[in-house]
Design an enzyme around this catalytic site. Structure first.
Site, PDB file in Angstrom:
ATOM      1  N   HIS A 108       5.472   2.197  11.367  1.00  0.00           N
ATOM      2  CA  HIS A 108       4.399   2.701  11.984  1.00  0.00           C
ATOM      3  C   HIS A 108       4.613   4.249  12.538  1.00  0.00           C
ATOM      4  O   HIS A 108       3.747   4.701  13.145  1.00  0.00           O
ATOM      5  CB  HIS A 108       4.288   1.785  13.445  1.00  0.00           C
TER       6      HIS A 108
ATOM      7  N   CYS B  74      -7.617   1.777  13.846  1.00  0.00           N
ATOM      8  CA  CYS B  74      -8.738   0.781  14.228  1.00  0.00           C
ATOM      9  C   CYS B  74      -9.014  -0.080  12.883  1.00  0.00           C
ATOM     10  O   CYS B  74      -8.616   0.440  11.785  1.00  0.00           O
ATOM     11  CB  CYS B  74     -10.241   1.542  14.482  1.00  0.00           C
TER      12      CYS B  74
ATOM     13  N   SER C 178       0.814  -1.179  -0.004  1.00  0.00           N
ATOM     14  CA  SER C 178       0.065   0.193  -0.053  1.00  0.00           C
ATOM     15  C   SER C 178       0.939   1.016   0.060  1.00  0.00           C
ATOM     16  O   SER C 178       1.868   1.478   0.580  1.00  0.00           O
ATOM     17  CB  SER C 178      -0.761   0.016   1.264  1.00  0.00           C
TER      18      SER C 178
ATOM     19  N   ASP D  41      -0.071 -11.852   1.413  1.00  0.00           N
ATOM     20  CA  ASP D  41       0.336 -11.517   2.834  1.00  0.00           C
ATOM     21  C   ASP D  41      -0.153 -12.346   3.921  1.00  0.00           C
ATOM     22  O   ASP D  41      -1.426 -12.717   3.887  1.00  0.00           O
ATOM     23  CB  ASP D  41      -0.313 -10.070   3.203  1.00  0.00           C
TER      24      ASP D  41
ATOM     25  N   TYR E 174      -3.757  -0.540  16.946  1.00  0.00           N
ATOM     26  CA  TYR E 174      -2.816   0.063  17.694  1.00  0.00           C
ATOM     27  C   TYR E 174      -2.992   1.460  17.965  1.00  0.00           C
ATOM     28  O   TYR E 174      -3.220   2.058  16.697  1.00  0.00           O
ATOM     29  CB  TYR E 174      -1.237  -0.334  17.411  1.00  0.00           C
TER      30      TYR E 174
END
Ligand code: GLN
Ligand code: ZN
Length: 768
Positions: free
Chosen positions: A706, A527, A444, A610, A523
């Site tokens: 992240h 959501c 992505s 994945d 996390y």
């Protein structure tokens, strides 16, 4: 009287209010006091829901702005110095640990975040130093939130993470080698101080979570329970009454720990996951101890089967008596969506099959009443429940004979590629002509505001399918253009058409239903909205061909097709509980197999399937159950991917790097290339690839996606050279840790530029 209890409530709010507020705060759009006020509003709203439902024991300190383990890191002042030395205030220090901080001259990466047991929730790992000290934070959160509830007339039971689990879930910081559990003697006094403070504030009970008890414990961890809970038990009336909570498994293999709890009030066990443990646990309880019976599933959305639960509860009551049994949710309700009342689009028939968090608070209350006052007192509820159970068992939605027929025709050969890896690789090399250290991304690209707006318009019918497709094609063009500029080697189309990697497939498969508001926290503010598997699964039509084919047609470099694997589709959905998960996985695998073959037919010769959820599906304990899981999980992956020619390269992706305990399974997947999360883990974890002489190719993530932080080229080079201590150059791919959908383009472009430059640097070096 049998009391009812909830172990924790989802934090996000009906409309993901908390997500919106925290993200607005991070973006500088609202002030800190606005954010704190929103937190307060949500906590109160959630307490009130439970109070109004009639729940006897309502949790507090289950709320968190990011993660409850992170809250405890701050609560015990176990914050690594790199965060405290930045001149940030305490909330920003907190968020810096959770998500990194790169602003105003400050540049610190986040702490490591990993899966919470076998769930898709992530917690922040306590990261401890050799000379670690602990102290109780000023104005401790559990006390503050207890008082906040008290002020609005709600008496709560604060939830704490137990000292043993807190340490056992932690790790030594880089540069330290401390065994976290050895720090227990330093943590206990802080715990004692906290419990006394709660008592002084008026708390008469606390819930102390020790979920680590459901896992296989190292001797040092097992032995830690005794000193920890003897010290706490010795507090007597100076501390609130303590219920130890365990969940996500049974604790029968750790029974020798239980005497450590002899002076405590109660024990909570998960009777959804392991009802068989009831009998054993009852025998182990002290003469006055209370059993908190977790019968209402905190991990899945199915309506409770009242009849079954009542039978279990009555078995407990028979031995213990009503006063010593509490009806509880099996775990915190954090893992289920907020309320079914928000769902307006579910098929009429299935609506009555589900219970989300709000509905589950009613379930514990009804059950408590049923076993206290008798079935007659809740007759209407029991009848409605029985009717719902029956409707589901008999629904045509549940059973599809065609799917069963196809499953019966699966043969062992269908699980294997035509040739071994070296033969395949020779062909792939010719076919794809890739350089040394090929660069790629995980799938992505940023999901921009614009993408969401257009998707919403399309969902609402404001734009036509042609208009939407046209928009998606333009997005794909943009992604390809950027990849050209960046100089990547294997391209992706960017997944602009996908809301979520599982939901997208769920919406295209028979056997699924999907929700509109059923979000669960994954996390921090992130959501996910897991679709629900309600029946036998099949693929009515191709799911990804249109976009991938288009992308391949307009790009010069190999295009990677992108699918979510059968185990991840299963794990990140709410699965059925009426058939074994292996059956559901095989159905998914067959549907995906058709998709893989269709991609190949349409000119896509690199296909990534994945499986980030493979590990979290691993039964928490080693042994027979784990072996069985790995067998059917690996078979499902292989069944989904083995239908292609040797020259087609199969990739798979995992969002973690801890493979030690199931490496043989990862290897058995026989994927040509694996990309794995690695940037925040120790490169040493790659040792296993040497030890096991892993022959195929691997791309350990070179930077953390992240965090909004942009890694420097130097940092990435450093990481790559660490990797090269473990992996052969011909084996190494260069890629980020995971997909980039949560990032913005101005983070992604410089990060990938640094990544590509770093790869080029090593390519030059190794040419010589
Ligand atoms: N292909 C997916 C993506 O890039 C993988 C995401 C994941 O592993 N969680 O978004
Ligand atoms: Zn990932």
């Amino acid at each position: 009287m049998v009391q009812s209890a909830v172990l924790g409530f989802p934090r996000m709010g009906v409309l993901r209010d908390l997500k919106k507020a925290t993200e607005a705060y991070w973006a500088g759009k609202i002030s800190q006091s606005d954010l704190l006020a929103e937190g307060k509003r949500l906590r109160e709203a959630h307490w009130k829901i439970q109070k109004d439902a009639g729940v006897d024991i309502i949790p507090s300190n289950d709320f968190s702005f990011y993660d409850q383990v992170l809250d405890h890191i701050q609560l015990f002042s176990a914050i690594p110095e790199r965060y405290t030395s930045q001149n940030l205030d305490s909330l920003d220090v907190y968020f810096a640990m959770g998500r990194g901080h790169q602003k105003g001259g400050v540049d610190v990466p986040s702490l490591e975040m990993v899966k919470w047991f076998d769930s898709n929730y992530h917690y922040t790992k306590p990261t401890l130093q050799n000379n670690q000290t602990f102290s109780l934070a000023k104005d401790p959160k559990p006390v503050r939130e207890f008082l906040e509830a008290k002020a609005v007339g709600i008496h709560t039971r604060p939830v704490l993470l137990g000292p043993v689990s807190f340490l056992a879930l932690g790790k030594a910081d880089r540069g330290s080698n401390v065994d976290p559990i050895s720090l227990l003697p330093k943590l206990i006094p802080v715990y004692v101080e906290l419990l006394k403070a709660l008592k002084a504030a008026g708390a008469d009970q606390v819930q102390v979570d020790e979920p680590i008890l459901v896992t296989d414990l190292k001797p040092a961890v097992k032995e830690a329970f005794k000193p920890a809970y003897e010290a706490i038990g010795a507090l007597g009336d100076a501390a609130p009454r303590i219920t130890i909570a365990t969940y996500f498994g049974d604790i029968v293999h750790n029974l020798e720990v239980l005497p450590a709890f002899a002076n405590l009030y109660g024990l909570h066990v998960d009777l959804v996951r392991n009802p068989e443990q009831l009998e054993t646990i009852i025998k182990q309880l002290g003469p006055k101890q209370v059993l908190s019976a977790g019968v209402v599933d905190g991990r899945n959305v199915w309506k409770n089967n009242f009849q079954k639960s009542i039978e279990l509860l009555q078995a407990a009551i028979q031995t213990l008596g009503q006063e010593r049994v509490v009806v509880a949710t099996s775990s915190s309700l954090l893992h289920v969506p907020h309320t079914l009342a928000s769902e307006k689009k579910l098929p009429e028939e299935v609506y009555q099959w589900f219970s989300f968090a709000v509905e589950k608070t009613h379930e514990v209350v009804v059950l408590a009443k049923a076993v206290t006052e008798g079935a007659a007192s809740v007759r209407a509820e029991l009848d409605a429940n029985a009717a719902a159970m029956k409707s589901r068992a008999e629904s045509t939605r549940t059973n599809d004979p065609k799917v069963k027929e196809r499953q019966s025709q699966v043969t062992p050969e269908m699980h294997n590629r035509k040739s071994p890896f070296d033969v395949r690789y020779a062909q792939q090399k010719k076919h794809l002509s890739l350089p040394l250290f090929p660069t790629t991304t995980i799938g992505s690209f940023p999901q921009t505001q614009e993408i969401r707006i257009q998707r919403n318009k399309f969902t609402k019918g404001d734009i036509t399918e042609e208009q939407y497709d046209e928009f998606i094609r333009k997005e794909i063009d943009k992604c390809i253009e950027i990849q050209d500029e960046l100089g990547l080697d294997v391209y992706v189309h960017g997944e602009p058409e996908r809301n979520d990697m599982v939901q997208y497939f769920g919406e295209r498969l028979e056997g699924y239903v999907f929700t509109t508001h059923a979000w669960v926290q994954s996390y921090g503010s992130r959501c996910v909205r897991p679709p629900i598997i309600v029946g036998d699964i099949s693929r009515p039509a191709p799911m990804t061909i249109k976009e991938s084919k288009y992308a391949a047609s307009v790009s010069k470099k190999p295009m990677k097709g992108m699918l979510t694997g059968p185990i991840t589709c299963l794990r990140w959905s709410f699965p059925r509980v009426d058939v074994h998960q292996s059956v559901q996985a095989q159905q998914l695998a067959l549907a995906l197999r058709d998709e893989v073959v269709d991609l190949e037919k349409n000119g896509i010769y690199v296909i990534q399937v994945d499986e980030p959820a493979l590990r979290e599906g691993l039964p928490l304990r080693s042994g027979k159950e784990r072996d069985a899981y790995l067998k059917w999980a690996v078979d499902s992956f292989k069944l989904s991917t083995a239908g292609v020619e040797d020259s087609t390269q199969i990739h798979s992706h995992f969002c973690y790097s801890e493979f030690q305990d199931f490496f043989h399974a990862i290897s058995a997947l026989d994927a040509d290339v694996l990309s794995i999360e690695n940037s925040k883990s120790d490169a040493k974890l790659l040792q296993v690839f040497i030890d096991e002489a892993y022959p195929r190719h691997i791309g350990p993530g070179v930077y953390d996606i992240h965090s909004p932080r942009v890694p420097s080229e130097e940092e990435i080079k450093q990481r790559i050279s660490e990797m090269l201590q473990y992996l052969r150059p011909e084996q190494l791919w260069i890629n980020p840790d995971c997909g980039l959908k949560t990032r913005t383009w101005d983070q992604v472009k410089p990060a990938l530029t640094h990544m590509v430059n770093a790869a080029k640097f090593f390519r030059e070096q190794y040419k010589a």
